[in-house]
Design an enzyme around this catalytic site. Structure first.
Site, PDB file in Angstrom:
ATOM      1  N   HIS A  25      -2.829   5.253  -0.766  1.00 57.76           N
ATOM      2  CA  HIS A  25      -2.081   4.468  -1.748  1.00 57.76           C
ATOM      3  C   HIS A  25      -2.768   4.540  -3.091  1.00 57.76           C
ATOM      4  O   HIS A  25      -3.968   4.806  -3.196  1.00 57.76           O
ATOM      5  CB  HIS A  25      -1.941   3.013  -1.304  1.00 57.76           C
ATOM      6  CG  HIS A  25      -3.217   2.215  -1.365  1.00 57.76           C
ATOM      7  ND1 HIS A  25      -3.620   1.528  -2.481  1.00 57.76           N
ATOM      8  CD2 HIS A  25      -4.193   2.020  -0.442  1.00 57.76           C
ATOM      9  CE1 HIS A  25      -4.772   0.928  -2.247  1.00 57.76           C
ATOM     10  NE2 HIS A  25      -5.156   1.218  -1.016  1.00 57.76           N
ATOM     11  N   CYS A  26      -1.971   4.319  -4.157  1.00 52.64           N
ATOM     12  CA  CYS A  26      -2.513   4.214  -5.505  1.00 52.64           C
ATOM     13  C   CYS A  26      -2.346   2.764  -5.936  1.00 52.64           C
ATOM     14  O   CYS A  26      -2.237   1.881  -5.098  1.00 52.64           O
ATOM     15  CB  CYS A  26      -1.805   5.180  -6.457  1.00 52.64           C
ATOM     16  SG  CYS A  26      -0.035   4.878  -6.621  1.00 52.64           S
ATOM     17  N   ALA A  27      -2.294   2.507  -7.230  1.00 56.05           N
ATOM     18  CA  ALA A  27      -2.209   1.125  -7.711  1.00 56.05           C
ATOM     19  C   ALA A  27      -0.889   0.455  -7.357  1.00 56.05           C
ATOM     20  O   ALA A  27      -0.836  -0.762  -7.189  1.00 56.05           O
ATOM     21  CB  ALA A  27      -2.420   1.088  -9.216  1.00 56.05           C
TER      22      ALA A  27
END
Length: 466
Positions: A25-27
């Site tokens: 996942h990213c932000a």
């Protein structure tokens, strides 16, 4: 929101555990690599609590949750699927996500992703240098200090350092991406910026010395501030290093591999690849400059109108390399303001959707997603709002084209890359108040133009979601 419940339902709509290869996942987004991209039920996933949008890009199936929520969902998702947990041998069950994603990309998308991975880590250094140049310019223009002040000396050093050692920064980052020793990449960058070579960054009018080496006339010209030469050199270095490691015994690996890699690549760099890379880089810069100055408004219309479509393909990741080359060769980046107009236009179209839609969940997504576009983050509004109904995406393209044409006509430029929307004001400021004013006017044209175009095109909420 019940993160565990959402994660379980998400896995079910993805086609089950067996369809998930890897996850990260990213932000804002959960990024998944799936065995079969046709199995997920996108419409059902979009209806899950907390989901703000779904799209596929860069070899990944991506689900937008937003800041904060995505961390909680990923933790539950990892527990449910077993990804990220230790197996009986102590290793990770999860495969390398980046490699898994790359395998699902076409060759062109792989190149774009590779360039992005090389240049994105360098963005803070480029932005800091750009802001320092702006501060130095204001201190000089407004005569805040005397011309011979130590402030001028130090700020000049601080602001130009990143560009002088740019090949070293790129060499380190590129070597990591190509699977080579990053410190050897930095050494190659150091060779190409050695003090014994004429520095074109600060001595543009000087003529480099030449030496004859094995019958070849070699100019002692440095590569400070260049981009393409070091990329080519480090790529070749990675091939040499990997090839040597396959044949050199482990007992003497530390002695032989670095020595042979540096000496071979060093000669290749100075005799062949460096001059060739400079020629290619200058040709690219000249071509873009010619298009920009010749096509003018038309170039702004086309680039501003098409940029968001390019974002969907993921090819835009490669633009950082082009922008870095422009800054190194011309001292300005005239492409970034155009990209910024396209991003702001997506926000304007998203606001229009907020007023047009009757779907409460879409309304909840539209406002924060549109605001993030004004800060330069467009994925939530593109994939979570505008592409769902298509017409707003077209409206945003119209607004981006109008804004792009304006900033080109007004010669709006920056001295860095990596920031768009409101934050880009900081790297547009060094070129004076008129540059900032025209940039703000361009943003207004792009946002309002996209809003009006979307309003005129209307919204068909019964359109099948894509």
């Amino acid at each position: 929101m019940d993160a565990k419940k959402t994660a379980k339902e998400l896995i079910e709509h993805l086609g089950g555990n067996e369809n998930v290869i890897s996850a990260t996942h990213c932000a804002t987004r959960l990024r998944l690599v799936l065995k079969d991209d046709n199995k997920p039920n996108k419409q059902e996933i979009e209806e899950l609590e907390g989901v703000k949008g779904v799209f596929s890009a860069s070899g990944q199936f991506q689900v937008i949750f937003g800041t904060g929520l995505v961390n909680k969902v990923y933790a539950e998702f990892a527990n449910e699927t077993g990804l990220g947990t230790k197996d009986t041998d102590g290793g990770e069950k999860q495969v390398d996500h980046a490699e898994a994603a790359k395998k699902k990309m076409n060759p062109f998308a792989r190149i774009a992703r590779t360039l992005s991975n090389i240049f994105v880590p360098i963005i803070p250094a480029i932005v800091a240098s750009g802001l320092l140049m702006g501060l130095l310019g204001m201190m000089t223009a407004f005569e805040w200090v005397a011309p011979d002040s130590p402030w001028i000396l130090f700020l000049d050093m601080f602001s130009s350092a990143a560009f002088i050692i740019l090949p070293i920064l790129i060499g380190f980052s590129a070597a990591k991406e190509f699977g080579a020793n990053p410190y050897l990449g930095a050494v190659l960058g150091g060779i190409m910026t050695h003090p014994a070579l004429l520095n074109p960054w600060t001595l543009t009018d000087a003529v480099p010395e030449s030496i004859v080496f094995f019958g070849m006339n070699v100019e002692l010209l440095g590569y400070q501030g260049t981009v393409i030469p070091i990329l080519l050199v480090v790529y070749i270095m990675s091939k040499i290093e990997k090839g040597l490691r396959k044949i050199v015994p482990n007992a003497i690996d530390l002695l032989v591999v670095p020595f042979v890699t540096v000496i071979l690549t060093g000669f290749i760099a100075m005799l062949f690849i460096g001059p060739l890379g400079t020629w290619v880089g200058n040709g690219l810069t000249w071509s873009l400059d010619f298009i920009y100055n010749t096509a003018g408004l038309f170039a702004g219309l086309i680039f501003g109108g098409l940029y968001s479509t390019i974002v969907i393909t993921g090819v835009h990741h490669s633009f950082h390399a082009i922008e870095a080359a422009l800054i190194a060769d011309l001292g300005v980046n005239f492409l970034l303001p155009i990209w910024a107009m396209a991003n702001v236009a997506q926000g304007g179209a998203g606001f229009a959707v907020f007023f047009l839609t009757k779907n409460q969940k879409v309304k909840e997504i539209a406002i924060p997603a549109s605001f993030s576009a004004f800060l330069g983050i467009t994925e939530p509004v593109i994939f979570g709002v505008n592409l769902r109904f298509m017409r707003p995406f077209i409206g945003a393209a119209i607004g981006g084209a109008l804004g792009g044409a304006y900033v080109v006509a007004m010669n709006v430029v920056t001295n860095a890359y990596g920031l768009t929307g409101i934050p880009m004001i900081a790297i547009a400021a060094p070129f004076g108040s008129s540059n900032i004013i025209n940039y703000l006017i361009g943003m207004l044209i792009a946002a309002v133009g996209a809003f009006i175009a979307t309003w005129i095109l209307g919204l068909k909420e019964d359109t099948t979601k894509k």
